[in-house]
Design a protein around this motif. Structure first.
Motif, PDB file in Angstrom:
ATOM      1  N   SER A  28       0.748  -1.170  -0.102  1.00  0.00           N
ATOM      2  CA  SER A  28       0.145   0.173  -0.089  1.00  0.00           C
ATOM      3  C   SER A  28       0.804   1.384  -0.083  1.00  0.00           C
ATOM      4  CB  SER A  28      -0.785  -0.050   1.175  1.00  0.00           C
ATOM      5  OG  SER A  28      -0.214  -0.051   2.251  1.00  0.00           O
ATOM      6  N   ARG A  29       0.443   2.252  -0.356  1.00  0.00           N
ATOM      7  CA  ARG A  29       0.943   3.700  -0.268  1.00  0.00           C
ATOM      8  C   ARG A  29       1.396   3.824   1.261  1.00  0.00           C
ATOM      9  NH1 ARG A  29      -0.388   8.839  -2.967  1.00  0.00           N
ATOM     10  NH2 ARG A  29       0.549  10.672  -2.035  1.00  0.00           N
ATOM     11  N   HIS A  30       0.577   3.567   2.160  1.00  0.00           N
ATOM     12  CA  HIS A  30       0.919   3.721   3.748  1.00  0.00           C
ATOM     13  C   HIS A  30       2.251   2.978   3.995  1.00  0.00           C
ATOM     14  CE1 HIS A  30      -0.087   4.492   7.821  1.00  0.00           C
ATOM     15  NE2 HIS A  30       0.647   3.558   8.044  1.00  0.00           N
ATOM     16  N   ALA A  34       6.280   4.192   4.781  1.00  0.00           N
ATOM     17  CA  ALA A  34       6.895   3.555   6.175  1.00  0.00           C
ATOM     18  C   ALA A  34       8.197   3.020   5.787  1.00  0.00           C
ATOM     19  CB  ALA A  34       6.039   2.685   6.841  1.00  0.00           C
ATOM     20  N   LEU A  35       7.993   2.077   4.804  1.00  0.00           N
ATOM     21  CA  LEU A  35       9.345   1.319   4.260  1.00  0.00           C
ATOM     22  C   LEU A  35      10.484   2.150   3.687  1.00  0.00           C
ATOM     23  CD1 LEU A  35      10.286  -1.852   3.866  1.00  0.00           C
ATOM     24  CD2 LEU A  35       9.532  -1.517   1.536  1.00  0.00           C
ATOM     25  N   LYS A  64      14.574  12.685   0.335  1.00  0.00           N
ATOM     26  CA  LYS A  64      14.871  13.198   1.597  1.00  0.00           C
ATOM     27  C   LYS A  64      14.119  12.776   2.865  1.00  0.00           C
ATOM     28  CE  LYS A  64      18.035  16.718   0.227  1.00  0.00           C
ATOM     29  NZ  LYS A  64      18.637  18.021   0.408  1.00  0.00           N
ATOM     30  N   ASP A  65      13.192  13.668   3.391  1.00  0.00           N
ATOM     31  CA  ASP A  65      12.247  13.235   4.318  1.00  0.00           C
ATOM     32  C   ASP A  65      10.776  12.917   4.034  1.00  0.00           C
ATOM     33  OD1 ASP A  65      14.325  13.233   6.207  1.00  0.00           O
ATOM     34  OD2 ASP A  65      14.150  15.445   6.518  1.00  0.00           O
ATOM     35  N   SER A  66      10.588  12.790   2.740  1.00  0.00           N
ATOM     36  CA  SER A  66       9.311  12.596   2.341  1.00  0.00           C
ATOM     37  C   SER A  66       9.363  11.537   1.231  1.00  0.00           C
ATOM     38  CB  SER A  66       8.641  13.873   1.569  1.00  0.00           C
ATOM     39  OG  SER A  66       9.415  14.226   0.394  1.00  0.00           O
ATOM     40  N   SER A 150      -1.176   8.638  10.487  1.00  0.00           N
ATOM     41  CA  SER A 150      -1.183   8.736   9.169  1.00  0.00           C
ATOM     42  C   SER A 150       0.180   9.348   8.523  1.00  0.00           C
ATOM     43  CB  SER A 150      -2.178   9.826   8.565  1.00  0.00           C
ATOM     44  OG  SER A 150      -1.977  11.080   9.386  1.00  0.00           O
ATOM     45  N   LEU A 151       0.784   8.771   7.415  1.00  0.00           N
ATOM     46  CA  LEU A 151       2.053   9.124   6.927  1.00  0.00           C
ATOM     47  C   LEU A 151       1.873  10.181   6.102  1.00  0.00           C
ATOM     48  CD1 LEU A 151       3.583   5.616   6.518  1.00  0.00           C
ATOM     49  CD2 LEU A 151       4.172   7.472   8.087  1.00  0.00           C
TER      50      LEU A 151
END
Length: 252
Positions: A28-30, A34-35, A64-66, A150-151
């Motif tokens: 999933s997108r989520h 996370a991965l 980077k952080d996204s 939520s991410l």
């Protein structure tokens, strides 16, 4: 050609993508965010199924952080990615092997550097249970309510209005989990401020300023006024911030 992503070994009808070691099937997108945020590096990417339908995929890449997500479509054996189409899967993967530079509508430039593999070696070490006792009584399976923040990540430059002196300065913003941080510039490590979105009551377009592409975040102690470079970028920020608020209200 049908996608057989839920079961990679489901007989003769095997998707050609199964041979791609960084195709993550129904991730999933989520889970992809996370991965890549926890284990990837800048430029790590993977291919996964999209929720837009059969033969629709997404490339998720850490910037980077996204994490950014880009559409990939397959039709008649061809692969369509951005403005390019590729006659075969090999042509498509060869293109990605050459570290393409992607430019999004928000002006961010991202290099696809290294694919994140589907199979990753992990230690076969597990903890032994030494204590096992219930902390509550009377609860049942229905009382187990999954919960995770939520991410949905995003980053980019926005122009922000000052709190006391109402001048406008460009700042680098990052959105991760329920925190919106802004920095003096993209190269700075420590943020000027971190906004806790759990305290935000509304995100909306704003037309009270003598600027275009503005929106505001309403907090109890202050309303923050921000402007994006384009209407598209402002709309993206508003959509993802509103989605964050909706998840917070649901207790996620």
């Amino acid at each position: 050609m049908s996608v057989c992503s839920s079961n990679p070994s489901c007989g003769e009808d095997v998707d050609e993508l199964e041979a791609v070691s960084w195709y993550h099937y129904d991730l999933s997108r989520h889970a992809a965010e996370a991965l890549l945020l926890s284990n990837g590096v800048d430029g790590s990417f993977l291919l996964r199924n999209s929720n837009k339908g059969p033969d629709c995929f997404a490339i998720s890449v850490r910037a980077k952080d996204s994490v950014k997500h880009f559409n990939v479509r397959r039709q008649g054996g061809k692969y369509y990615f951005g403005f390019n189409d590729f006659a075969t899967l090999q042509d498509f993967t060869s293109h990605l092997a050459n570290q393409p530079l992607l430019g999004s509508e928000t002006g961010n430039l991202i290099v696809l550097r290294v694919p994140y593999p589907r199979q990753v070696e992990e230690p076969s070490i597990y903890e032994s249970v030494c204590v096992h006792t219930a902390m509550q009584t009377g609860r049942h399976e229905s009382d187990l309510v999954p919960s995770a923040p939520s991410l949905g990540t995003k980053e980019g430059y926005l122009v922000k209005q000052g709190a006391i002196i109402k001048n406008w300065k460009q700042r680098w913003f990052t959105l991760n989990r329920n925190e919106l941080k802004y920095f003096k510039d993209k190269m700075f490590v420590e943020p000027i401020r971190t906004l806790d979105l759990t305290a935000c009551s509304a995100v909306q377009f704003d037309y009270s300023q003598e600027r275009v592409n503005c929106f505001c975040l309403v907090f109890p102690e202050r309303t923050f006024y921000l402007c994006a470079k384009s209407g598209v970028e402002a709309d993206e920020w508003i959509k993802i911030l509103r989605w964050k608020l909706s998840q917070i209200k649901k207790g996620r």
